[in-house]
Enzyme design. Structure first.
Site, PDB file in Angstrom:
ATOM      1  N   VAL A   1      -6.657  -0.997   2.560  1.00  0.00           N
ATOM      2  CA  VAL A   1      -5.467  -1.120   3.400  1.00  0.00           C
ATOM      3  C   VAL A   1      -4.179  -0.928   2.582  1.00  0.00           C
ATOM      4  CG1 VAL A   1      -4.101  -2.793   4.731  1.00  0.00           C
ATOM      5  CG2 VAL A   1      -6.506  -2.458   5.232  1.00  0.00           C
TER       6      VAL A   1
ATOM      7  N   LYS B   1      -8.065  -1.185 -11.990  1.00  0.00           N
ATOM      8  CA  LYS B   1      -7.716  -0.408 -10.803  1.00  0.00           C
ATOM      9  C   LYS B   1      -6.316   0.200 -10.969  1.00  0.00           C
ATOM     10  CE  LYS B   1      -9.151  -1.723  -6.499  1.00  0.00           C
ATOM     11  NZ  LYS B   1      -9.169  -2.474  -5.239  1.00  0.00           N
TER      12      LYS B   1
ATOM     13  N   GLU C   1     -11.671   3.070   8.086  1.00  0.00           N
ATOM     14  CA  GLU C   1     -12.057   3.778   6.873  1.00  0.00           C
ATOM     15  C   GLU C   1     -12.638   5.126   7.283  1.00  0.00           C
ATOM     16  OE1 GLU C   1     -14.620   1.264   4.540  1.00  0.00           O
ATOM     17  OE2 GLU C   1     -13.129  -0.324   4.517  1.00  0.00           O
TER      18      GLU C   1
ATOM     19  N   LYS D   1      -5.589  -8.573  16.500  1.00  0.00           N
ATOM     20  CA  LYS D   1      -6.463  -7.865  15.555  1.00  0.00           C
ATOM     21  C   LYS D   1      -7.917  -8.333  15.698  1.00  0.00           C
ATOM     22  CE  LYS D   1      -8.071  -5.618  12.113  1.00  0.00           C
ATOM     23  NZ  LYS D   1      -8.256  -4.187  12.081  1.00  0.00           N
TER      24      LYS D   1
ATOM     25  N   ALA E   1     -25.353   4.431  20.277  1.00  0.00           N
ATOM     26  CA  ALA E   1     -26.368   3.541  19.702  1.00  0.00           C
ATOM     27  C   ALA E   1     -26.698   3.949  18.274  1.00  0.00           C
ATOM     28  CB  ALA E   1     -27.628   3.588  20.558  1.00  0.00           C
TER      29      ALA E   1
ATOM     30  N   GLY F   1     -21.623  -2.612  10.626  1.00  0.00           N
ATOM     31  CA  GLY F   1     -21.433  -3.236   9.317  1.00  0.00           C
ATOM     32  C   GLY F   1     -20.002  -3.022   8.874  1.00  0.00           C
TER      33      GLY F   1
ATOM     34  N   CYS G   1     -15.093  -5.139   8.081  1.00  0.00           N
ATOM     35  CA  CYS G   1     -14.297  -5.832   9.104  1.00  0.00           C
ATOM     36  C   CYS G   1     -15.107  -6.490  10.222  1.00  0.00           C
ATOM     37  CB  CYS G   1     -13.275  -4.870   9.699  1.00  0.00           C
ATOM     38  SG  CYS G   1     -12.026  -4.374   8.503  1.00  0.00           S
TER      39      CYS G   1
HETATM   40  N1  NAD Z   1     -10.905  -1.998   5.078  1.00  0.00           N
HETATM   41  C1  NAD Z   1     -10.480  -1.764   6.317  1.00  0.00           C
HETATM   42  O1  NAD Z   1     -10.889  -0.800   6.959  1.00  0.00           O
HETATM   43  C2  NAD Z   1      -9.474  -2.676   6.960  1.00  0.00           C
HETATM   44  C3  NAD Z   1      -8.817  -2.256   8.141  1.00  0.00           C
HETATM   45  C4  NAD Z   1      -7.888  -3.105   8.723  1.00  0.00           C
HETATM   46  C5  NAD Z   1      -7.638  -4.350   8.172  1.00  0.00           C
HETATM   47  N2  NAD Z   1      -8.298  -4.737   7.048  1.00  0.00           N
HETATM   48  C6  NAD Z   1      -7.973  -6.045   6.478  1.00  0.00           C
HETATM   49  O2  NAD Z   1      -7.096  -5.870   5.385  1.00  0.00           O
HETATM   50  C7  NAD Z   1      -7.369  -6.808   4.342  1.00  0.00           C
HETATM   51  C8  NAD Z   1      -7.689  -6.088   3.062  1.00  0.00           C
HETATM   52  O3  NAD Z   1      -8.868  -5.331   3.242  1.00  0.00           O
HETATM   53  P1  NAD Z   1      -9.314  -4.193   2.214  1.00  0.00           P
HETATM   54  O4  NAD Z   1     -10.549  -3.589   2.760  1.00  0.00           O
HETATM   55  O5  NAD Z   1      -8.160  -3.334   1.879  1.00  0.00           O
HETATM   56  O6  NAD Z   1      -9.671  -5.124   0.945  1.00  0.00           O
HETATM   57  P2  NAD Z   1     -10.017  -4.684  -0.537  1.00  0.00           P
HETATM   58  O7  NAD Z   1     -10.983  -5.678  -1.046  1.00  0.00           O
HETATM   59  O8  NAD Z   1     -10.373  -3.223  -0.563  1.00  0.00           O
HETATM   60  O9  NAD Z   1      -8.624  -4.852  -1.316  1.00  0.00           O
HETATM   61  C9  NAD Z   1      -8.001  -6.067  -1.593  1.00  0.00           C
HETATM   62  C10 NAD Z   1      -7.276  -5.938  -2.914  1.00  0.00           C
HETATM   63  O10 NAD Z   1      -6.480  -7.113  -3.137  1.00  0.00           O
HETATM   64  C11 NAD Z   1      -6.449  -7.358  -4.515  1.00  0.00           C
HETATM   65  N3  NAD Z   1      -5.977  -8.733  -4.760  1.00  0.00           N
HETATM   66  C12 NAD Z   1      -6.588  -9.893  -4.489  1.00  0.00           C
HETATM   67  N4  NAD Z   1      -5.802 -10.950  -4.866  1.00  0.00           N
HETATM   68  C13 NAD Z   1      -4.672 -10.408  -5.377  1.00  0.00           C
HETATM   69  C14 NAD Z   1      -3.473 -10.955  -5.923  1.00  0.00           C
HETATM   70  N5  NAD Z   1      -3.288 -12.281  -6.027  1.00  0.00           N
HETATM   71  N6  NAD Z   1      -2.513 -10.129  -6.347  1.00  0.00           N
HETATM   72  C15 NAD Z   1      -2.677  -8.790  -6.267  1.00  0.00           C
HETATM   73  N7  NAD Z   1      -3.783  -8.201  -5.751  1.00  0.00           N
HETATM   74  C16 NAD Z   1      -4.771  -8.998  -5.316  1.00  0.00           C
HETATM   75  C17 NAD Z   1      -7.886  -7.090  -4.950  1.00  0.00           C
HETATM   76  O11 NAD Z   1      -7.983  -6.875  -6.332  1.00  0.00           O
HETATM   77  C18 NAD Z   1      -8.212  -5.838  -4.134  1.00  0.00           C
HETATM   78  O12 NAD Z   1      -7.919  -4.650  -4.850  1.00  0.00           O
HETATM   79  C19 NAD Z   1      -8.504  -7.688   4.888  1.00  0.00           C
HETATM   80  O13 NAD Z   1      -7.963  -8.805   5.501  1.00  0.00           O
HETATM   81  C20 NAD Z   1      -9.167  -6.790   5.918  1.00  0.00           C
HETATM   82  O14 NAD Z   1      -9.816  -7.519   6.922  1.00  0.00           O
HETATM   83  C21 NAD Z   1      -9.196  -3.921   6.425  1.00  0.00           C
END
Ligand code: NAD
Length: 432
Positions: free
Chosen positions: A11, A35, A155, A207, A255, A260, A263
């Site tokens: 995100v 990273k 994604e 959401k 189907a 998975g 989210c």
């Molecule tokens: N992946 C998706 O498709 C998607 C879509 C919509 C919403 N979301 C939501 O967005 C949020 C993030 O999801 P994601 O898939 O991007 O997660 P992710 O695990 O890919 O990324 C999270 C990042 O945050 C970093 N992080 C953690 N603590 C930190 C800190 N204190 N300071 C700086 N960086 C820090 C981690 O190192 C990691 O790189 C979640 O709540 C998820 O539910 C995800």
């Protein structure tokens, strides 16, 4: 505008890159040193179509920066997006908000002038209230506003979804923040996105409600597929017939394996946990969770049936192991359950995934990664099409599988069973 994305994952990185491409100055911060170092070298940590070009372009023109220094990045920014993870708690169904609250504590030390603090992470209703409380311990409420702006990107389609969203949801009653955010999103609004300004709590809930509804749709059609298998009806016909009804819609009505990803599984659990906290039983969503958990077991049983119970020493090939196509995300993919279960029964697994070998399987005995489709399927007794990548849609099985007798179990219904019959290939699909 000067923006800071805290958390540079699916995100944070996608929205940071897209916001910078729209002309904003963006700092993407992450606590993962590797990273950030990789990103500065142009190495993108995730597979997401089009993201490499967008990141490199905006990094080179200096609108997009990467940093590990949270305090400094906040000082330099006006709008702070929290994009860290909200996984399921180790013991329970609720969301683990420790990353969110840690960030809130870090932010409050660097607020010297007005900042908008936004949760883009998916957070349970009332989390914004808690963040506001944490920050206001040290900072005057006049100097910040906490807003909910949930992200709906998928994604694999993330850039398109970000630039052309159906809606932008902004949860705030603060008119100053609302005006600034409407301006920030104006390029997307002018392309057709609906701008929805509501209360912070409502934005948080939208959401979860959206994800739970989509998960319900998938589970609904998956259960109907089970019935179709017993009554000589093709589930694809049902999906088309239902989906053409505009009130229902055809998306998320195909189907396949259990849903998975990062989210749906965690968000369905979290919304029921939140509701339980408020003494409300979301029984529909609870049964969706149960049905989905059962789905992988059901498909596994089908694999056993297809092999007449003789799994030992069978060479089984998985085409695709991620939870869906166009992503490298393995979180809660049904392959994580199916592959180890099949090995336990003595199968030998070969797999190919367009996003490469997976750490999840590296330590497992009798699981081998093949570098291309041909070598993956060559010696197979059973080929399981697990993920719907385009790469798997026109395979010449007759030519490329060297075994005389092989079976295909198409968990995505990519191929036509009539064509397979003509080719004299033993073929099974889902829901027919
Ligand atoms: N992946 C998706 O498709 C998607 C879509 C919509 C919403 N979301 C939501 O967005 C949020 C993030 O999801 P994601 O898939 O991007 O997660 P992710 O695990 O890919 O990324 C999270 C990042 O945050 C970093 N992080 C953690 N603590 C930190 C800190 N204190 N300071 C700086 N960086 C820090 C981690 O190192 C990691 O790189 C979640 O709540 C998820 O539910 C995800």
């Amino acid at each position: 505008m000067k923006l800071c994305m805290i958390g540079t994952g699916y995100v944070g990185l996608v929205s940071g890159a897209c916001f910078s491409d729209l002309g904003n100055d963006v700092i993407c911060v992450d606590s993962d040193l590797k990273k950030v170092a990789d990103l500065k070298k142009g190495i993108i940590p995730i597979y997401e179509p089009g993201l490499d070009e967008l990141v490199v372009k905006n990094y080179n023109n200096k609108r997009l920066k990467f940093s590990t220094n949270l305090a400094d990045s906040i000082l330099k920014s006006d709008i702070i997006f929290i994009c860290v993870g909200t996984p399921t708690k180790k013991n329970g169904n609720g969301a683990d908000l420790s990353q969110i609250y840690n960030v809130a504590k870090e932010i409050r030390s660097s607020i010297t002038k007005f900042k908008i603090i936004i949760t883009k992470s998916t957070v349970p209703v009332t989390t914004g209230d808690e963040i506001e409380k944490i920050i206001s311990h040290k900072v005057s409420k006049k100097l910040f506003s906490v807003v909910s702006n949930p992200e709906f990107l998928r994604e694999g389609e993330a850039i398109r979804d970000f630039i052309y969203p159906d809606r932008v949801v902004i949860g705030t009653k603060d008119s100053r923040s609302n005006k600034i955010l409407k301006n920030l999103y104006s390029p997307l609004i002018s392309k057709g996105a609906k701008y929805v300004n509501i209360s912070r709590r409502a934005a948080e809930l939208i959401k979860y409600a959206s994800n739970a509804f989509l998960a319900t749709k998938i589970t609904f059609i998956n259960e109907l597929a089970n019935l179709c298998e017993k009554i000589d009806v093709n589930i694809e016909d049902i999906s088309i017939g239902m989906g053409l009804d505009k009130r229902i819609g055809g998306r998320y009505l195909r189907a396949g394996p259990a849903y998975g990803g990062s989210c749906f599984p965690k968000d369905t659990k979290a919304i029921t946990a939140t509701a339980d906290k408020f003494k409300t039983n979301l029984s529909v969503i609870k049964s969706v969770i149960k049905s989905n958990e059962n789905r992988s077991l059901l498909l596994l049983k089908r694999v056993f049936e297809i092999l007449n119970g003789k799994v030992k020493n069978k060479k089984i090939c998985f085409l695709g192991v991620t939870f869906k196509a166009n992503t490298d995300d393995m979180r809660d993919s049904s392959s994580l359950f199916m592959i180890p279960s099949l090995i336990k029964k003595g199968a030998k697994i070969n797999y190919f995934d367009p996003t490469g070998e997976k750490n999840n399987f590296k330590k497992l005995k009798n699981v081998n990664y093949s570098v291309d489709i041909k070598s993956a399927i060559k010696d197979s007794d059973l080929i399981i099409i697990h993920t719907e990548w385009n790469d798997f849609k026109s395979i010449n099985f007759k030519k490329d599988v060297k075994k005389k007798k092989f079976i295909i179990f198409d968990m995505r219904n990519i191929y036509s069973s009539n064509k397979m019959k003509e080719l004299k290939i033993k073929y099974f699909s889902v829901g027919s």
